[in-house]
Motif scaffolding. Structure first.
Motif, PDB file in Angstrom:
ATOM      1  N   GLU A   1      68.329  93.216  26.615  1.00 31.32           N
ATOM      2  CA  GLU A   1      68.982  93.973  27.680  1.00 31.32           C
ATOM      3  C   GLU A   1      70.393  93.443  27.924  1.00 31.32           C
ATOM      4  O   GLU A   1      71.336  94.217  28.143  1.00 31.32           O
TER       5      GLU A   1
ATOM      6  N   GLU B   1      63.154  90.120  25.742  1.00 29.07           N
ATOM      7  CA  GLU B   1      63.476  91.403  26.377  1.00 29.07           C
ATOM      8  C   GLU B   1      64.728  91.265  27.236  1.00 29.07           C
ATOM      9  O   GLU B   1      65.609  92.139  27.217  1.00 29.07           O
TER      10      GLU B   1
ATOM     11  N   TYR C   1      64.851  97.162  17.726  1.00 29.54           N
ATOM     12  CA  TYR C   1      65.352  97.875  18.902  1.00 29.54           C
ATOM     13  C   TYR C   1      66.433  98.845  18.450  1.00 29.54           C
ATOM     14  O   TYR C   1      67.229  98.531  17.539  1.00 29.54           O
TER      15      TYR C   1
END
Length: 449
Positions: free
Chosen positions: A61, A57, A135
């Motif tokens: 990001e 994660e 994503y």
């Protein structure tokens, strides 16, 4: 256990190799134990679900920030690959409307690289990791789908593995350093002890620790210290004895010398009444001469016995036929003793030999020997004199039965010491032993080839 410890610490080499072996074995055991912990962490749910998921994660990001900050389009694989190169444990490909615009399997900096990766290959790479995710990424030219999976568990495993190797190396170096440091401290302790001894404190005892070469040096230094102390004490006693002997002999010499001078004055002035009285005075003066000679010989023997450099120079030695030379001296010294009832049994060697000695010294040696025979030998048993020759030495042996009471007292008691010193001056040696009321003296002379 003590014997084993003594055996393993007898040499610095053995001790060092054992220490290195022990250090390596300890380091290996610690490394294997830590690796077991590493494998457990790698296989744990925390590693696969929490640690890897959190890092994924965070990486996604970071990727989004990178795209936004640099205004990168989804069809700009070179810019995307630059981020992928900096994050080697993140594997992904970008696609939009079923068309792949970036694939981590392709090197876009290589013009010869095959950009045409089949859908099957992409699907296989995607399914390689069950934790792969999708994503939606906002690129400069619109939204793209990012298919991504990671290998953060392997990264964690490698990092812990490097830490484990470092810990094992530190343990190995620490164990070896402890031994070396211990030995260096002991060397400093021995060196400090040497400095103390050099300063004159001969009562200081250097500590002996272990059984290796350093401990042997400490033991030798302590033995040397004790020997020096003993030598100093002996020199002190010898000096005291020297002073006492000189004082006593000076006093003893003065009495017969005064008596002799008195009788000689009487004889010079002819103060006697008859030839018999003159003979009496002459006999008394002669007796005092013998007393003075005996005392001066004793003084000479004493100083000879404690001569620190007894070796004769080469030019002071002469070559003689050994048997002829010894038999001549024996034939001159035995008649007075034979008149007193002594018997001599002489055994000659089967072959002749040549010796290189100082004649005056040998005469003094034999005079001492026969003087001792006169004082301490029992005339009821024969005195045995034998000669033995080997490749390097000729040995003259005197054996006699010991009297219950000596005929005379030897005040200085250094006849045998004098013999030993005189023998050393010829490059030879002397040896005595007493057994079954028998006294044996051996004179060992080097023979000339």
């Amino acid at each position: 256990m003590r014997k084993l410890r003594k055996l393993t610490t007898k040499s610095l080499y053995i001790e060092l190799w054992l220490t290195i072996g022990f250090a390596l074995l300890t380091g290996l055991v610690i490394y294997l134990l830590l690796q077991q912990v590493n494998v457990a962490i790698f296989s744990s749910k925390w590693s696969s679900k929490e640690y890897a998921a959190n890092r994924l994660e965070k990486s996604v990001e970071d990727f989004k920030e990178y795209i936004a900050k640099n205004d990168i389009a989804g069809n700009d694989p070179l810019s995307i690959q630059a981020w992928g190169t900096q994050n080697p444990y993140v594997y992904f490909y970008i696609e939009k409307d079923g068309k792949t615009t970036y694939n981590f399997l392709v090197d876009y900096t290589d013009p010869d690289s095959d950009y045409n990766i089949s859908d099957e290959e992409l699907e296989e790479s995607y399914e390689y990791n069950p934790y792969a995710k999708e994503y939606t990424i906002d690129f400069a030219d619109g939204q793209y789908i990012m298919h991504v999976f990671e290998d953060f568990q392997y990264d964690l495993y490698n990092k812990i593995h490097i830490i484990n190797l470092f810990i094992a190396a530190i343990i190995i170096i620490t164990i070896i350093t402890i031994l070396v440091r211990k030995k260096i401290h002991y060397i400093k302790e021995v060196t400090s002890g040497i400095n103390i001894l050099e300063g004159g404190d001969l009562n200081y005892n250097i500590p002996v620790k272990g059984y290796d070469e350093i401990a042997n040096v400490a033991t030798s230094l302590n033995s040397m210290r004790i020997a020096v102390i003993q030598q100093m004490e002996n020199e002190k006693k010898a000096l005291q004895a020297n002073n006492s002997l000189v004082t006593a002999l000076s006093h003893d010499l003065r009495t017969p010398l005064t008596t002799q001078m008195g009788y000689l004055e009487i004889l010079k002035e002819h103060h006697y009444n008859s030839p018999e009285e003159m003979d009496k005075y002459l006999s008394t003066a002669l007796d005092t001469c013998h007393q003075i000679k005996e005392m001066s010989d004793r003084l000479f023997e004493y100083f000879l016995a404690f001569d620190p450099n007894p070796k004769r120079a080469d030019d002071a030695l002469e070559e003689f036929n050994g048997m002829e030379f010894f038999m001549q001296i024996i034939s001159e010294l035995t008649p007075p003793l034979m008149e007193q009832g002594f018997r001599f049994d002489v055994k000659e060697p089967s072959e002749s030999f040549t010796i290189k000695v100082n004649a005056d010294d040998i005469l003094r040696i034999f005079n001492n020997v026969f003087t001792n025979i006169d004082k301490y030998a029992d005339e009821s048993s024969p005195v045995e004199i034998s000669f033995v020759k080997d490749e390097t030495r000729a040995i003259v042996t005197f054996t006699n039965t010991i009297r219950t009471e000596p005929r005379k007292n030897e005040s200085a008691k250094i006849g045998l010491i004098s013999i030993s010193s005189l023998m050393k001056r010829q490059g030879g040696s002397s040896f005595t032993r007493t057994s079954n009321n028998k006294f044996t003296l051996e004179l060992k002379f080097p023979i000339q080839s």
